[in-house]
Design a protein around this motif. Structure first.
Motif, PDB file in Angstrom:
ATOM      1  N   TRP A 529       7.708  35.518  64.470  1.00 47.35           N
ATOM      2  CA  TRP A 529       7.332  35.559  63.054  1.00 47.35           C
ATOM      3  C   TRP A 529       6.694  34.236  62.618  1.00 47.35           C
ATOM      4  CZ3 TRP A 529       6.594  39.636  60.300  1.00 47.35           C
ATOM      5  CH2 TRP A 529       7.330  40.806  60.528  1.00 47.35           C
ATOM      6  N   LEU A 530       7.183  33.119  63.144  1.00 46.03           N
ATOM      7  CA  LEU A 530       6.610  31.829  62.782  1.00 46.03           C
ATOM      8  C   LEU A 530       5.150  31.738  63.220  1.00 46.03           C
ATOM      9  CD1 LEU A 530       6.784  28.896  61.802  1.00 46.03           C
ATOM     10  CD2 LEU A 530       7.754  28.284  64.034  1.00 46.03           C
ATOM     11  N   LEU A 531       4.869  32.145  64.442  1.00 46.57           N
ATOM     12  CA  LEU A 531       3.488  32.112  64.916  1.00 46.57           C
ATOM     13  C   LEU A 531       2.617  33.074  64.118  1.00 46.57           C
ATOM     14  CD1 LEU A 531       4.077  31.985  68.780  1.00 46.57           C
ATOM     15  CD2 LEU A 531       3.454  30.096  67.244  1.00 46.57           C
ATOM     16  N   ALA A 532       3.199  34.238  63.768  1.00 49.67           N
ATOM     17  CA  ALA A 532       2.421  35.189  62.957  1.00 49.67           C
ATOM     18  C   ALA A 532       2.135  34.606  61.576  1.00 49.67           C
ATOM     19  CB  ALA A 532       3.175  36.511  62.851  1.00 49.67           C
ATOM     20  N   ALA A 533       3.154  33.943  60.987  1.00 50.04           N
ATOM     21  CA  ALA A 533       2.956  33.348  59.670  1.00 50.04           C
ATOM     22  C   ALA A 533       1.928  32.230  59.728  1.00 50.04           C
ATOM     23  CB  ALA A 533       4.286  32.822  59.130  1.00 50.04           C
ATOM     24  N   MET A 534       1.956  31.410  60.786  1.00 44.64           N
ATOM     25  CA  MET A 534       0.975  30.345  60.926  1.00 44.64           C
ATOM     26  C   MET A 534      -0.426  30.915  61.117  1.00 44.64           C
ATOM     27  SD  MET A 534       3.086  27.673  63.375  1.00 44.64           S
ATOM     28  CE  MET A 534       1.710  26.535  63.432  1.00 44.64           C
ATOM     29  N   ARG A 587     -13.695  24.867  60.304  1.00 46.34           N
ATOM     30  CA  ARG A 587     -12.736  25.276  59.267  1.00 46.34           C
ATOM     31  C   ARG A 587     -11.405  25.696  59.898  1.00 46.34           C
ATOM     32  NH1 ARG A 587     -14.637  26.394  54.218  1.00 46.34           N
ATOM     33  NH2 ARG A 587     -13.226  28.185  53.940  1.00 46.34           N
ATOM     34  N   ALA A 588     -11.455  26.318  61.080  1.00 45.68           N
ATOM     35  CA  ALA A 588     -10.214  26.722  61.758  1.00 45.68           C
ATOM     36  C   ALA A 588      -9.376  25.498  62.107  1.00 45.68           C
ATOM     37  CB  ALA A 588     -10.541  27.530  63.012  1.00 45.68           C
ATOM     38  N   GLU A 589     -10.040  24.425  62.538  1.00 49.15           N
ATOM     39  CA  GLU A 589      -9.304  23.210  62.898  1.00 49.15           C
ATOM     40  C   GLU A 589      -8.633  22.616  61.671  1.00 49.15           C
ATOM     41  OE1 GLU A 589      -8.506  19.049  63.366  1.00 49.15           O
ATOM     42  OE2 GLU A 589     -10.193  19.850  62.179  1.00 49.15           O
ATOM     43  N   LYS A 590      -9.344  22.585  60.514  1.00 45.66           N
ATOM     44  CA  LYS A 590      -8.741  22.076  59.290  1.00 45.66           C
ATOM     45  C   LYS A 590      -7.563  22.943  58.844  1.00 45.66           C
ATOM     46  CE  LYS A 590     -12.928  19.903  57.390  1.00 45.66           C
ATOM     47  NZ  LYS A 590     -13.859  19.890  56.241  1.00 45.66           N
ATOM     48  N   ALA A 591      -7.733  24.276  58.919  1.00 47.09           N
ATOM     49  CA  ALA A 591      -6.658  25.182  58.493  1.00 47.09           C
ATOM     50  C   ALA A 591      -5.444  25.051  59.398  1.00 47.09           C
ATOM     51  CB  ALA A 591      -7.178  26.623  58.492  1.00 47.09           C
ATOM     52  N   THR A 592      -5.665  24.838  60.697  1.00 45.20           N
ATOM     53  CA  THR A 592      -4.538  24.689  61.628  1.00 45.20           C
ATOM     54  C   THR A 592      -3.740  23.443  61.302  1.00 45.20           C
ATOM     55  OG1 THR A 592      -5.786  25.839  63.361  1.00 45.20           O
ATOM     56  CG2 THR A 592      -3.915  24.477  64.062  1.00 45.20           C
ATOM     57  N   ILE A 615      -1.408  29.044  48.822  1.00 47.94           N
ATOM     58  CA  ILE A 615      -1.159  29.452  50.219  1.00 47.94           C
ATOM     59  C   ILE A 615      -0.357  28.379  50.938  1.00 47.94           C
ATOM     60  CG2 ILE A 615      -2.280  29.919  52.430  1.00 47.94           C
ATOM     61  CD1 ILE A 615      -4.591  31.190  50.829  1.00 47.94           C
ATOM     62  N   GLU A 616      -0.719  27.107  50.717  1.00 49.41           N
ATOM     63  CA  GLU A 616       0.004  26.022  51.375  1.00 49.41           C
ATOM     64  C   GLU A 616       1.439  25.946  50.867  1.00 49.41           C
ATOM     65  OE1 GLU A 616      -0.686  21.318  52.367  1.00 49.41           O
ATOM     66  OE2 GLU A 616      -1.055  22.042  50.330  1.00 49.41           O
ATOM     67  N   MET A 617       1.645  26.126  49.565  1.00 44.55           N
ATOM     68  CA  MET A 617       2.999  26.093  49.018  1.00 44.55           C
ATOM     69  C   MET A 617       3.872  27.191  49.632  1.00 44.55           C
ATOM     70  SD  MET A 617       2.053  25.354  45.009  1.00 44.55           S
ATOM     71  CE  MET A 617       3.709  25.789  44.489  1.00 44.55           C
ATOM     72  N   THR A 618       3.284  28.376  49.768  1.00 43.81           N
ATOM     73  CA  THR A 618       4.052  29.487  50.361  1.00 43.81           C
ATOM     74  C   THR A 618       4.388  29.203  51.816  1.00 43.81           C
ATOM     75  OG1 THR A 618       2.918  31.036  48.861  1.00 43.81           O
ATOM     76  CG2 THR A 618       4.035  31.966  50.801  1.00 43.81           C
ATOM     77  N   SER A 619       3.419  28.690  52.568  1.00 39.21           N
ATOM     78  CA  SER A 619       3.669  28.420  53.980  1.00 39.21           C
ATOM     79  C   SER A 619       4.678  27.299  54.146  1.00 39.21           C
ATOM     80  CB  SER A 619       2.353  28.065  54.686  1.00 39.21           C
ATOM     81  OG  SER A 619       1.829  26.843  54.194  1.00 39.21           O
ATOM     82  N   PRO A 624       8.924  26.591  57.576  1.00 39.48           N
ATOM     83  CA  PRO A 624      10.097  25.793  57.976  1.00 39.48           C
ATOM     84  C   PRO A 624      11.384  26.626  58.066  1.00 39.48           C
ATOM     85  CG  PRO A 624       8.806  24.592  56.363  1.00 39.48           C
ATOM     86  CD  PRO A 624       8.244  25.984  56.399  1.00 39.48           C
ATOM     87  N   THR A 625      11.466  27.635  57.190  1.00 42.12           N
ATOM     88  CA  THR A 625      12.645  28.517  57.257  1.00 42.12           C
ATOM     89  C   THR A 625      12.692  29.254  58.581  1.00 42.12           C
ATOM     90  OG1 THR A 625      12.583  28.795  54.852  1.00 42.12           O
ATOM     91  CG2 THR A 625      13.827  30.416  56.128  1.00 42.12           C
ATOM     92  N   LEU A 626      11.531  29.771  59.019  1.00 44.75           N
ATOM     93  CA  LEU A 626      11.474  30.470  60.296  1.00 44.75           C
ATOM     94  C   LEU A 626      11.758  29.521  61.461  1.00 44.75           C
ATOM     95  CD1 LEU A 626       8.358  32.751  59.656  1.00 44.75           C
ATOM     96  CD2 LEU A 626      10.750  33.458  59.755  1.00 44.75           C
ATOM     97  N   LEU A 627      11.277  28.291  61.364  1.00 47.41           N
ATOM     98  CA  LEU A 627      11.550  27.309  62.402  1.00 47.41           C
ATOM     99  C   LEU A 627      13.048  26.998  62.456  1.00 47.41           C
ATOM    100  CD1 LEU A 627      10.501  25.329  64.552  1.00 47.41           C
ATOM    101  CD2 LEU A 627      10.203  23.649  62.703  1.00 47.41           C
ATOM    102  N   ALA A 628      13.674  26.901  61.291  1.00 43.86           N
ATOM    103  CA  ALA A 628      15.112  26.635  61.243  1.00 43.86           C
ATOM    104  C   ALA A 628      15.903  27.799  61.846  1.00 43.86           C
ATOM    105  CB  ALA A 628      15.544  26.377  59.804  1.00 43.86           C
ATOM    106  N   LEU A 629      15.466  29.037  61.576  1.00 47.83           N
ATOM    107  CA  LEU A 629      16.145  30.203  62.147  1.00 47.83           C
ATOM    108  C   LEU A 629      16.024  30.205  63.666  1.00 47.83           C
ATOM    109  CD1 LEU A 629      15.151  33.014  59.617  1.00 47.83           C
ATOM    110  CD2 LEU A 629      17.396  31.937  59.898  1.00 47.83           C
ATOM    111  N   ALA A 630      14.863  29.844  64.186  1.00 50.53           N
ATOM    112  CA  ALA A 630      14.696  29.764  65.640  1.00 50.53           C
ATOM    113  C   ALA A 630      15.609  28.697  66.234  1.00 50.53           C
ATOM    114  CB  ALA A 630      13.237  29.483  65.991  1.00 50.53           C
TER     115      ALA A 630
END
Length: 640
Positions: A529-534, A587-592, A615-619, A624-630
């Motif tokens: 899910w974290l990779l999908a969200a990113m 643009r992909a590099e900046k977004a990543t 979008i940045e606020m939501t991410s 981080p929540t998904l990273l914490a769950l992992a």
């Protein structure tokens, strides 16, 4: 080789130098050269007339017809009671060709039937042996009845052979009872027998069923190396002394239902091809049980002190057993060894795994299970389940393997340890049919329970969640956090499926917790899910969040007298142009960079459009929540 003459003055009737140099072995009647069977009629009648009740007789080796033996007993009957009375009798190697009817005969002294042969029925019902009675090496070709017989002295049947039924109902043995090496070819009954002294059945063979129901053993009872080819029943038996069941072989069931063991310290090692039933039996002292059996049943067994149960091959049922002290059930990996060598257990084939099938109604605070298989174990109704000790290699039921279809949706069950109760509930909820006896369950399906498909008798999610919770605590108290993880998963699963005791909002929250990270126990799911969200964040930023160009700041100045004021402003980022200009590598590099910084809860400093800011606020909140769950899932699997 010529037969040897007996060690007594014998009849010799029918002797022939070539074929039978010894002749009849019958003991000579006093004053005659012939035995009672070969006396002339006048001499026999005279001898019988001279007999009186209460005398001692000697008819060793004599062949008795039914008529001759009846005449002998009639001559010894008390005229007032009609009961034959003898001071003592010697019938070694005597042969009884018809029915030997000893009913209610009284022997005041020692009696010897060593090597006697009973070709017909032998009835010793209600006989009283006041002295020693010896039946060593005797042979009983038809039924032998010793019902309600009284042996006041020692009774010896060592190496005797009972080719038909042997009945000792309510027989009383006041002295030692010896059945060492005795062979019982037919059914044997010692129902209600009383053994006041030691009873020795070691090396005996029971080729048919043997019943010791209600027998009372006041002394030591030795059954060492006995072979039971049929069922053996000790229901209601009482062992006041030390019973010995070393190297016993049971080809059928061994039933000790309701038996009382007052002084036993070791039961076994024994081997049973079928069931050892200790239901409702009582053990008063610390005991060690060693058994290789197909099934061991301990329903409502009462253990008043500590017990160590070493088993092989067995399926163990501990339902409602009363444990007053610690009891350990341990799988024994190798054949039992006693004395000089191992105990044979070749009556049993297949894996020697020990399976516990039920601990229902048991106070589990005193229970220790070591190296056992709990795949089919029922825990519902157990007390203090959170205090149970599970040690060694403990196996629980796995989830079904492979992919399944639920409507049009594919379903795959994650690998985890489950309880049999969850299998039963899920099989009942899925409408799986009740399996036929002997059916081997498919690993691709949930296992139906014994009460399937009745939903009333099948535990529901509320009950199963409580079982998972208590077992999870048992693992956690044992410092086995990784082992407790699957039980936390099972508890959450049951709460998620509980439509009666769990509020709807809590169930939805659990559903989301399961979907995102498998209740914080599936790191791969959370990372996915974290990779999908990113990836989604990168796409949204490329499409809507990054401006076409970074805006250039504009500086304006004013002069007031001798002072200069400068003011720098930056225009709002503007996004324009088509999708071909938005989806670019730059643009992909900046977004990543923005997405990666959001994972670690940092701001990238990148100019963003208004949409990009949200979008940045939501991410920054979600990723981080998904990273914490992992991280939580990984920690749950490796924590010690």
């Amino acid at each position: 080789m010529s037969p040897l003459p007996p060690p007594w003055l014998h009849c010799g009737h029918g002797a022939h130098p070539a074929t039978d140099p010894v002749g009849c072995h019958g003991s000579r009647v006093p004053g005659h050269t012939m035995c009672l069977a070969h006396l002339a009629d006048t001499d026999r009648n005279a001898y019988l007339s001279s007999l009186a009740p209460g005398i001692r007789i000697d008819h060793r080796g004599t062949p008795f017809s039914e008529r001759l033996f009846a005449a002998l007993l009639n001559a010894l009957r008390d005229p007032t009671t009609g009961i034959a009375h003898l001071q003592g009798a010697r019938f070694e190697e005597a042969r009884f060709s018809g029915t030997a009817f000893f009913y209610r005969v009284q022997f005041s002294g020692d009696v010897d039937f060593e090597g006697a042969q009973f070709s017909g029925h032998a009835w010793f019902d209600e006989v009283q042996f006041s002295g020693d009675a010896r039946f060593d090496s005797a042979q009983f070709s038809h039924d032998a009845k010793f019902d309600e017989v009284q042996f006041s002295g020692n009774a010896r049947f060592d190496s005797a052979q009972f080719f038909s039924s042997a009945l000792f109902h309510r027989a009383r043995f006041s002295g030692k009872a010896g059945f060492h090496g005795t062979h019982f070819f037919g059914n044997t009954w010692f129902v209600g027998a009383q053994f006041s002294g030691d009873a020795d059945f070691s090396w005996a063979e029971f080729s048919a069923d043997a019943d010791f129901v209600g027998a009372q053993f006041s002394g030591n009872a030795r059954f060492d190396r006995v072979q039971f080819s049929g069922d053996a029943g000790f229901e209601g038996a009482r062992f006041a002394g030390e019973p010995g069941f070393h190297r016993v072989q049971f080809s059928g069931d061994a039933r000790f239902v309701g038996a009382q063991f007052e002084a036993v310290s070791v039961l076994g090692p024994l081997a049973c091809a079928a069931r050892v039933d200790l239901s409702q039996s009582v053990f008063l002292l610390p005991v060690t049980v060693e058994a290789a059996a197909r099934e061991v049943v301990c329903r409502r067994t009462r253990l008043e002190s500590t017990a160590t149960v070493h088993l092989r091959y067995a399926a163990v049922d501990l339902s409602h057993a009363v444990l007053s002290a610690p009891v350990a059930v341990i799988a024994h990996a190798s054949p039992f060894v006693i004395g000089a060598g191992p105990v044979r257990d070749d009556l049993l084939t297949g894996p020697d795994t020990v399976r516990v099938t039920s601990v229902q109604g048991v106070d589990a605070a005193h229970l220790v299970l070591t190296d056992t298989d709990l795949t089919d174990c029922l825990f519902s109704g157990a007390f203090h389940l959170d205090q149970i000790s599970l040690e060694g290699r403990i196996t629980f039921a796995p989830t079904p393997t492979g992919w399944h279809r639920r409507g049009f949706r594919p379903v795959h069950w994650g690998r985890r340890r489950t309880l049999a109760e969850e299998h039963h509930w899920r099989a009942q909820a899925a409408g799986q049919p009740t399996p036929t006896p002997g059916h081997i369950p498919s690993p691709r399906l949930w296992r139906p329970g014994p009460h399937s498909p009745d939903p009333v008798l099948t535990p529901d999610p509320v009950d199963i969640a409580a079982l998972y919770r208590r077992l999870r605590k048992a693992f956690e108290d044992g410092k086995n956090e990784p082992g407790a993880a699957d039980f936390y998963y099972g508890e959450c699963e049951m709460r998620r499926h509980d439509s009666t005791g769990t509020p709807t909002g809590e169930r939805r929250l659990l559903w989301g917790y399961w979907l995102l990270s498998g209740y914080g126990l599936r790191a791969s799911r959370a990372v996915g899910w974290l990779l999908a969200a990113m990836a989604l964040t990168v796409l949204l930023l490329m499409g809507f969040g990054l401006p076409t160009h970074d805006p250039d700041p504009v500086t304006a100045g004013t002069v007031h007298g001798g002072k200069i004021s400068l003011n720098t402003t930056a225009p709002d980022p503007i996004l324009h142009g088509g999708w071909t200009k938005r989806i670019t590598w730059a643009r992909a590099e900046k977004a990543t960079r923005v997405a990666v910084n959001s994972v670690v809860f940092r701001s990238s400093g990148q100019n963003l459009t208004t949409a990009g800011t949200y979008i940045e606020m939501t991410s920054r909140l979600l990723e981080p929540t998904l990273l914490a769950l992992a991280a939580l899932a990984v920690r749950g699997r490796i924590k010690r």
